[in-house]
Design an enzyme around this catalytic site. Structure first.
Site, mmCIF file in Angstrom:
data_model
loop_
_atom_site.group_PDB
_atom_site.id
_atom_site.type_symbol
_atom_site.label_atom_id
_atom_site.label_comp_id
_atom_site.label_asym_id
_atom_site.label_seq_id
_atom_site.Cartn_x
_atom_site.Cartn_y
_atom_site.Cartn_z
ATOM 1 N N ILE A 16 1.103 -1.300 -0.054
ATOM 2 C CA ILE A 16 -0.066 0.093 0.110
ATOM 3 C C ILE A 16 0.632 1.368 0.046
ATOM 4 C CG2 ILE A 16 -1.925 1.100 1.335
ATOM 5 C CD1 ILE A 16 -2.815 -1.321 2.261
ATOM 6 N N ASP A 35 11.402 3.083 5.937
ATOM 7 C CA ASP A 35 11.011 1.475 5.860
ATOM 8 C C ASP A 35 12.254 0.726 6.384
ATOM 9 O OD1 ASP A 35 10.109 -1.095 4.904
ATOM 10 O OD2 ASP A 35 8.622 0.026 3.872
ATOM 11 N N ALA A 38 11.275 -4.832 6.370
ATOM 12 C CA ALA A 38 10.804 -6.253 7.266
ATOM 13 C C ALA A 38 10.001 -7.077 6.017
ATOM 14 C CB ALA A 38 9.898 -5.829 8.335
ATOM 15 N N THR A 39 9.086 -6.360 5.416
ATOM 16 C CA THR A 39 8.239 -7.095 4.289
ATOM 17 C C THR A 39 8.060 -6.357 3.010
ATOM 18 O OG1 THR A 39 6.292 -6.007 5.266
ATOM 19 C CG2 THR A 39 6.724 -8.277 6.066
ATOM 20 N N ILE A 61 10.488 1.678 12.880
ATOM 21 C CA ILE A 61 9.700 2.681 13.854
ATOM 22 C C ILE A 61 9.564 2.232 15.397
ATOM 23 C CG2 ILE A 61 7.988 3.379 11.778
ATOM 24 C CD1 ILE A 61 6.254 1.181 12.991
ATOM 25 N N TYR A 148 -3.004 -9.345 16.151
ATOM 26 C CA TYR A 148 -3.049 -8.391 15.132
ATOM 27 C C TYR A 148 -4.115 -7.533 15.355
ATOM 28 C CZ TYR A 148 -3.453 -6.283 10.617
ATOM 29 O OH TYR A 148 -3.601 -5.124 9.548
ATOM 30 N N ARG A 216 -15.428 -11.517 1.822
ATOM 31 C CA ARG A 216 -14.846 -10.415 2.180
ATOM 32 C C ARG A 216 -15.148 -9.346 1.270
ATOM 33 N NH1 ARG A 216 -13.881 -13.146 5.805
ATOM 34 N NH2 ARG A 216 -12.084 -13.904 6.906
ATOM 35 N N ASP A 286 -9.892 -16.249 11.748
ATOM 36 C CA ASP A 286 -10.698 -15.711 10.666
ATOM 37 C C ASP A 286 -12.107 -15.280 11.002
ATOM 38 O OD1 ASP A 286 -8.676 -15.452 8.594
ATOM 39 O OD2 ASP A 286 -9.435 -17.653 7.594
HETATM 40 N N1 LIG Z 1 -3.198 -5.195 2.956
HETATM 41 C C1 LIG Z 1 -4.434 -5.189 3.441
HETATM 42 O O1 LIG Z 1 -5.461 -5.869 3.065
HETATM 43 C C2 LIG Z 1 -4.584 -4.495 4.853
HETATM 44 C C3 LIG Z 1 -5.821 -4.512 5.432
HETATM 45 C C4 LIG Z 1 -5.860 -3.762 6.636
HETATM 46 C C5 LIG Z 1 -4.856 -3.158 7.052
HETATM 47 N N2 LIG Z 1 -3.585 -3.035 6.591
HETATM 48 C C6 LIG Z 1 -2.537 -2.239 6.894
HETATM 49 O O2 LIG Z 1 -2.031 -1.469 6.015
HETATM 50 C C7 LIG Z 1 -0.673 -1.317 6.263
HETATM 51 C C8 LIG Z 1 -0.080 -1.676 4.898
HETATM 52 O O3 LIG Z 1 -0.060 -2.961 4.880
HETATM 53 P P1 LIG Z 1 0.549 -3.652 3.420
HETATM 54 O O4 LIG Z 1 -0.707 -4.593 3.111
HETATM 55 O O5 LIG Z 1 0.950 -2.714 2.517
HETATM 56 O O6 LIG Z 1 1.766 -4.653 3.947
HETATM 57 P P2 LIG Z 1 3.135 -4.505 3.677
HETATM 58 O O7 LIG Z 1 3.786 -5.437 4.557
HETATM 59 O O8 LIG Z 1 3.291 -4.775 2.063
HETATM 60 O O9 LIG Z 1 3.746 -3.189 4.171
HETATM 61 C C9 LIG Z 1 4.364 -2.807 5.429
HETATM 62 C C10 LIG Z 1 5.308 -2.023 5.283
HETATM 63 O O10 LIG Z 1 5.840 -1.685 6.473
HETATM 64 C C11 LIG Z 1 7.085 -1.828 6.542
HETATM 65 N N3 LIG Z 1 7.584 -2.179 8.316
HETATM 66 C C12 LIG Z 1 7.150 -3.246 8.951
HETATM 67 N N4 LIG Z 1 7.846 -3.263 10.082
HETATM 68 C C13 LIG Z 1 8.473 -2.033 9.979
HETATM 69 C C14 LIG Z 1 9.268 -1.269 11.044
HETATM 70 N N5 LIG Z 1 9.444 -1.796 12.386
HETATM 71 N N6 LIG Z 1 9.705 -0.171 10.764
HETATM 72 C C15 LIG Z 1 9.732 0.392 9.520
HETATM 73 N N7 LIG Z 1 8.910 -0.120 8.552
HETATM 74 C C16 LIG Z 1 8.267 -1.258 8.838
HETATM 75 C C17 LIG Z 1 7.510 -3.024 5.916
HETATM 76 O O11 LIG Z 1 8.739 -3.298 5.358
HETATM 77 C C18 LIG Z 1 6.526 -2.874 4.615
HETATM 78 O O12 LIG Z 1 7.308 -2.164 3.623
HETATM 79 C C19 LIG Z 1 -0.331 -1.997 7.247
HETATM 80 O O13 LIG Z 1 -0.285 -1.221 8.711
HETATM 81 C C20 LIG Z 1 -1.469 -3.149 7.519
HETATM 82 O O14 LIG Z 1 -1.489 -3.481 9.031
HETATM 83 C C21 LIG Z 1 -3.408 -3.667 5.241
#
Ligand SMILES: NC(=O)c1ccc[n+]([C@@H]2O[C@H](COP(=O)([O-])OP(=O)(O)OC[C@H]3O[C@@H](n4cnc5c(N)ncnc54)[C@H](O)[C@@H]3O)[C@@H](O)[C@H]2O)c1
Length: 325
Positions: A16, A35, A38-39, A61, A148, A216, A286
């Site tokens: 995102i 960033d 991590a993922t 962070i 979570y 969903r 879930d």
């Molecule tokens: N994808 C979905 O469907 C969804 C749904 C609900 C909420 N979210 C939330 O949206 C946000 C983005 O999700 P996403 O799907 O893009 O996931 P993603 O894993 O692709 O992105 C998360 C990013 O945060 C970074 N990150 C993780 N730990 C970190 C740290 N300690 N310090 C700095 N950076 C760190 C990761 O490297 C990654 O780039 C998250 O907060 C997630 O919980 C996503």
């Protein structure tokens, strides 16, 4: 929003976050990405490394100093950094807590001290927990069903307290199963759409947890980007210091999803139409059904989704076909 504003996007190398970097750079803003990979992946943002309006800070962070450095001179924060995935949090609740709660608090404090104008953060539909009511309306939530979900709810509580106590402007966006380009199909915690696309492209059976009748509100990334833009730019006082469902507002079962994926992928490879689906046990944590009411976002942010689920899925499938092949 003023032209050329400086926006910090935490987690900007993720799915995102990288889409938010792309959008706000194209809109003529200065973007800082914090960033720790991590993922997230450098490849998601490599195209901006030479862009003078983009700056990458590799940092965590969980580290207060990294957060302080990242918010220097920043007008707005889009806080996306977190460890996603319900199963990951069940396996390792301590790390999920450290990143998603302590890291979130570090970012709030840093943003408060730097006097940022608004803090918009990724909340989650998981906050609805065991509430049975459908569609989900922002002020009716249940008990969290996973570590979570606890972390994402705590984010909302902290943001609310920071608004009341320090006068910060915060908006939480409860994302509902977001999908689209750059969502990672690899790893133990891959989301269902990229995972199934990858499997089908390899002519392997995707495994549905349960009978496939769970549903969903799958939300295409462009709708999520739009909600972030609206949250940053709204000037109506009644629309800040609250949370919004961020979704399309329609639900699709897992069985239907696989049907659409096979249909769209078989445009590129007709053999995919014949790949069988397998079913496994239901997954802990879930929720059976998830469907958002988007009335509040419509009313207060003037949100109108840009893509319905199937339009978004077609775009996503095309992207995966071009990038995974
Ligand atoms: N994808 C979905 O469907 C969804 C749904 C609900 C909420 N979210 C939330 O949206 C946000 C983005 O999700 P996403 O799907 O893009 O996931 P993603 O894993 O692709 O992105 C998360 C990013 O945060 C970074 N990150 C993780 N730990 C970190 C740290 N300690 N310090 C700095 N950076 C760190 C990761 O490297 C990654 O780039 C998250 O907060 C997630 O919980 C996503």
């Amino acid at each position: 929003m003023e032209k050329g504003a400086t926006i910090l996007i935490t987690g900007g190398a993720g799915f995102i976050g990288s889409n938010l970097c792309e959008y706000f750079l194209n809109e003529g803003h200065q973007v800082i990405c914090l960033d720790n990979f991590a993922t997230g992946k450098p490849d998601n943002i490599r195209m901006y490394f030479d862009n003078p309006h983009f700056r990458l800070i590799v940092g965590d962070i969980r580290n207060e100093e990294d957060c302080r450095k990242a918010v220097e001179g920043v007008d707005y924060v889009l806080h996306e950094a977190a460890l996603g995935s319900v199963p990951r949090s069940i396996k390792d609740p301590v790390t999920t807590n450290a990143v998603n709660i302590a890291g979130f608090l570090n970012m709030l404090v840093a943003a408060r001290d730097a006097g940022v104008k608004r803090f918009v953060y990724a909340a989650s539909s998981s906050t609805y927990g065991d509430s049975q009511s459908l569609p989900k309306v922002e002020d009716v939530i249940g008990k969290p069903l996973s570590p979570y979900a606890v972390t994402k709810y705590v984010n909302e509580l902290y943001a609310d307290v920071f608004s009341r106590t320090y006068g910060m402007e915060c908006i939480g966006l409860r994302y509902f199963n977001v999908f689209g380009r750059r969502q990672d199909p690899n790893g133990a915690y891959a989301a269902v759409i990229p995972l199934f696309v990858k499997k089908l492209m390899q002519h392997e059976s995707p495994v549905i947890n349960g009978d496939g009748e769970y549903s969903r509100d799958f939300t295409y990334i462009e709708n999520v980007v739009l909600m972030n833009k609206l949250a940053l730019s709204t000037t109506d006082k009644a629309s800040v210091n609250t949370v919004y469902n961020t979704a399309f507002g329609e639900r699709t079962t897992l069985n239907q999803l696989v049907g659409y994926l096979k249909e769209y992928l078989s445009i590129y490879d007709p053999k995919i139409a014949g790949v069988e689906v397998k079913h496994g046990p239901e997954r802990l944590g879930d929720i059976p059904h998830s469907l958002a009411s988007i009335d509040k976002a419509r009313r207060l942010l003037k949100y109108e989704p840009l893509y319905n689920m199937r339009e978004g899925l077609r775009e996503a499938v095309k992207w995966y076909w071009e990038h995974l092949k």
